[in-house]
Design a protein around this motif. Structure first.
Motif, short mmCIF file in Angstrom:
data_model
loop_
_atom_site.label_atom_id
_atom_site.label_comp_id
_atom_site.label_asym_id
_atom_site.label_seq_id
_atom_site.Cartn_x
_atom_site.Cartn_y
_atom_site.Cartn_z
N LYS A 1 0.80 -1.22 0.00
CA LYS A 1 0.00 0.00 0.00
C LYS A 1 0.84 1.28 0.00
CE LYS A 1 -3.68 2.38 2.53
NZ LYS A 1 -4.72 2.26 3.58
N PRO B 1 -6.08 10.45 -1.90
CA PRO B 1 -6.71 10.31 -0.57
C PRO B 1 -7.61 9.09 -0.46
CG PRO B 1 -6.80 12.59 -1.32
CD PRO B 1 -6.34 11.76 -2.49
N LEU B 2 -8.32 8.75 -1.54
CA LEU B 2 -9.18 7.56 -1.53
C LEU B 2 -8.34 6.30 -1.36
CD1 LEU B 2 -12.03 6.36 -1.89
CD2 LEU B 2 -11.58 6.31 -4.37
N ILE C 1 -5.43 6.07 0.19
CA ILE C 1 -4.96 6.04 1.58
C ILE C 1 -6.06 5.56 2.51
CG2 ILE C 1 -4.10 7.48 3.47
CD1 ILE C 1 -2.79 9.26 1.34
N TRP C 2 -7.30 5.97 2.24
CA TRP C 2 -8.42 5.68 3.13
C TRP C 2 -8.93 4.25 2.97
CZ3 TRP C 2 -14.06 7.01 1.78
CH2 TRP C 2 -14.91 6.70 2.87
N ARG C 3 -9.05 3.75 1.73
CA ARG C 3 -9.78 2.51 1.53
C ARG C 3 -8.95 1.32 1.07
NH1 ARG C 3 -15.21 2.66 1.17
NH2 ARG C 3 -14.88 0.46 1.64
#
Length: 440
Positions: A93, A196-197, A199-201
């Motif tokens: 990731k 950002p998506l 990193i978040w999901r």
């Protein structure tokens, strides 16, 4: 906290629970978006090449135009070696997010480049990020897909690559005549908004956590995602460092597979990057207008996107080696047939076959490599193979430039690339059957 006992992944044909299917779809979507961005980045140079050839003050020769594409590929070669291995050591990731961020920022910088040297420099740096996207996306897609759908899911995920090239051709056709090449390149920076998506999901790889001995973290993540916990391959207390990764890839028992995979991917990427960059220019030299020449690239990309999905399903049913071998042969025939100079609709059909038999074949073969490798070296092994293949990708634009510089009939461009497709087919046929231990 005591580590949860490992649970073996379900056998092929057994449906995953609904929560696991949702995770599969999420990972596929996020990897697809990243590959879409990469495809646009790769396709944009082919789309703007006719404009770059006439850029005021740059005075680029065909060989120099080919070199502009090769700067990116050289960066991807280095990036694939470093990022693929680092992701096996430090996690999929964080490296994935870093790579996406790097190449999208460099796209914005490339759009403002004042000279060919600065243009090439930013293309090289972008390549460092681009080189890491495919091996990590391949590893995550394979790891988060049911065994009986891995080739199909990989084809679905990698369809973003061809659709990205298609988007570059359509954006180029829309913006180039009135605004020039810089806005077309700048569009490639827009995917920064999905970081950002990510990193978040985006979940970390369960295989990575287990192989690193972080079984408790893996168990918590598996429980949250509704997935089985993979079985660890490494012996208790064994450290999996970069030496172990390279030893696995280059071991004697893997020698034939490594040579065959690397040769096939080398030739496959030579086709993809050579045709992707030079097809519009070759078709312009054949007498077509700029808009029609870019439509050839669009057809090439669209059919390869659809072809990857179709080919993935066929590969899951009939076997990857046989399917890819026959498709490379078909692609070579389609490329050679373009030399016949038939009607525009006949050439569209031949270009469609060429896209199906080059991009689609290469992407399914890359997915098969990720399945073939042990999970402990999946991203690293894929990264090393693709980095070697980047030499072929590096040669593709140069081959097109070299043939163009000879002043020979345009048919020789197609003969040269068709021969490359034939070698790719033969190398695919030489891949040894995968042992059960590698089902991964």
């Amino acid at each position: 906290m005591a580590a949860a006992p490992p649970v073996t992944a379900p056998a092929p044909g057994i449906a995953w629970p609904p929560s696991a299917q949702r995770t599969t779809r999420l990972v596929l979507l996020l990897c697809w978006l990243a590959i879409l961005a990469e495809g646009y980045d790769i396709g944009v140079l082919g789309a703007v090449l006719p404009a770059l050839s006439s850029e005021a003050g740059w005075n680029l020769t065909p060989i120099q135009l080919g070199a502009l594409g090769s700067y990116t590929v050289f960066g991807m070669l280095i990036g694939g070696l470093l990022v693929g291995t680092l992701s096996d050591l430090y996690g999929r990731k964080p490296l994935f997010v870093a790579c996406l961020s790097l190449f999208t920022v460099c796209m914005a910088a490339t759009a403002m480049a004042p000279t060919p040297l600065i243009f090439g420099l930013f293309r090289f740096v972008a390549g460092l990020g681009l080189g890491g996207i495919i091996p990590i996306a391949a590893a995550l897609t394979v790891e988060y897909s049911p065994p009986h759908r891995r080739s199909l899911n990989y084809g679905l995920m990698y369809s973003g690559y061809s659709l990205g090239i298609l988007a570059a051709a359509l954006v180029g056709r829309s913006l180039l005549p009135d605004y020039g090449w810089r806005p077309v390149v700048l569009v490639g920076a827009l995917p920064i908004v999905i970081v950002p998506l990510m990193i978040w999901r985006l979940p970390e790889s369960l295989d990575f956590l287990v192989e690193k001995g972080r079984t408790a973290d893996a168990a918590r993540l598996a429980a949250r995602l509704g997935l089985p916990l993979p079985t660890r391959r490494a012996a208790p207390g064994e450290t999996i460092g970069w030496r172990a990764i390279l030893a696995e890839i280059f071991s004697r028992r893997n020698a034939r597979a490594t040579i065959a995979f690397w040769t096939a991917l080398f030739m496959g990427l030579l086709l993809v990057y050579g045709l992707g960059q030079w097809l519009p220019q070759i078709m312009r030299r054949s007498g077509y207008e700029l808009g029609d020449s870019l439509l050839f690239l669009a057809v090439f990309s669209f059919t390869s996107a659809v072809g990857g999905i179709v080919l993935g399903r066929l590969a899951d049913r009939f076997g990857v080696r046989r399917t890819v071998f026959l498709t490379y042969l078909l692609g070579a025939a389609g490329i050679a047939a373009l030399s016949l100079k038939g009607s525009i609709w006949m050439n569209y059909a031949f270009v469609a076959v060429a896209g199906f038999g080059s991009v689609s074949s290469s992407l399914i073969l890359t997915g098969y490599l990720a399945q073939y490798l042990s999970p402990r070296v999946r991203a690293g092994g894929t990264g090393w193979a693709l980095s070697f293949a980047r030499i072929g990708a590096f040669c593709g634009p140069l081959l097109g430039g070299y043939v163009a510089s000879l002043g020979v009939d345009t048919a020789w461009n197609f003969y040269a690339f068709a021969l490359v497709g034939l070698v790719a087919a033969l190398a695919t046929a030489a891949i040894p059957a995968r042992r059960d231990a590698r089902a991964g």
